[in-house]
Design a protein around this motif. Sequence first.
Motif, PDB file in Angstrom:
ATOM      1  N   ILE A  92      66.912 -11.712 -75.976  1.00 50.02           N
ATOM      2  CA  ILE A  92      66.269 -12.679 -76.867  1.00 50.02           C
ATOM      3  C   ILE A  92      65.980 -13.966 -76.105  1.00 50.02           C
ATOM      4  O   ILE A  92      66.879 -14.579 -75.535  1.00 50.02           O
ATOM      5  N   SER A  93      64.760 -14.384 -76.074  1.00 47.56           N
ATOM      6  CA  SER A  93      64.373 -15.637 -75.445  1.00 47.56           C
ATOM      7  C   SER A  93      64.164 -16.692 -76.522  1.00 47.56           C
ATOM      8  O   SER A  93      63.424 -16.464 -77.482  1.00 47.56           O
ATOM      9  N   LEU A  94      64.812 -17.830 -76.364  1.00 42.41           N
ATOM     10  CA  LEU A  94      64.661 -18.907 -77.339  1.00 42.41           C
ATOM     11  C   LEU A  94      63.200 -19.305 -77.490  1.00 42.41           C
ATOM     12  O   LEU A  94      62.687 -19.421 -78.602  1.00 42.41           O
ATOM     13  N   ARG A  95      62.526 -19.527 -76.376  1.00 40.99           N
ATOM     14  CA  ARG A  95      61.135 -19.985 -76.437  1.00 40.99           C
ATOM     15  C   ARG A  95      60.227 -18.930 -77.085  1.00 40.99           C
ATOM     16  O   ARG A  95      59.382 -19.257 -77.922  1.00 40.99           O
ATOM     17  N   GLU A  96      60.397 -17.664 -76.703  1.00 40.52           N
ATOM     18  CA  GLU A  96      59.549 -16.616 -77.269  1.00 40.52           C
ATOM     19  C   GLU A  96      59.843 -16.421 -78.755  1.00 40.52           C
ATOM     20  O   GLU A  96      58.936 -16.161 -79.544  1.00 40.52           O
ATOM     21  N   THR A  97      61.114 -16.544 -79.115  1.00 38.26           N
ATOM     22  CA  THR A  97      61.494 -16.375 -80.519  1.00 38.26           C
ATOM     23  C   THR A  97      60.975 -17.522 -81.371  1.00 38.26           C
ATOM     24  O   THR A  97      60.542 -17.329 -82.507  1.00 38.26           O
TER      25      THR A  97
END
Length: 267
Positions: A92-97
């Motif tokens: 899980i990527s913070l920016r992508e999420t």
Amino acid sequence: MVVKKPEPTPAAEAKNPIQVIERMMKLLDVLAHHADPVPLKQLALETGLHPSTAHRILGAMTQSGFVERSDAGVYRLGIRLLELGSLVKSRISLRETAMPAMLKLHATTGESVNLGIRAGDEIVYVERTSSGRSSVRVVHIVGARAPLHTTATGKLFLVEDGLERVRDYARRTGLPASTSASITTLPLLEKELDKVRRHAVAFDLDEVEAGVRCIAAGIRDDSGELIAGLSLSTPSERFNPDWAPLVRDTADEISQALGWRQRRTAT
């Protein structure tokens, strides 16, 4: 006379894999709701499954590691679920999420939306959607830094720190001003943080850059830890404090996508 419907045989279940999966999920959900191991009879009762059906499915899940069975014949969630959960979390990527929710907030308000994380005594902005509606230079560009006490996102992290650490921060930094509106004394900062704590949203009113105002709400990971702040930045003449609930709801949406489940309460 009531005729009991015959229990499906394993062969019949194999022909209906969707039904088997649904029953597996029922069993996992019940196990997840119990802190202690659960006996077969209770699992069958709570899922509505026949004990023989529950036993067969639990046996298959035990072999694959999704469920563990003790010598006493009670069941609990297996280590395989932890392995898969850790794998999902690592991907899980913070920016992508965050980006889909950020873009939605940007489309709704027409203003810039920022994603900031803490780096020591500063906030670093790691993602931004630009409004393009004004020539006002907003400092929340990707890679930009600003002190915790002057930024809306930074105030969220200071609230999380608690009173003693806030006082340490004030002594360590001296609370330098970025504009004439910046908070530069500990009593005023404590008063401001009390409002942030009560409302679960923070404001920056021309405190980082004259003519620019922000609303921020916190983003939490699956453990509940504050890991970032979502902020909406606008020129002062377009600032609308009524957007605060929308910012807070958007931050919650991102938090939930990261695995956070507890809903914050605001007064």
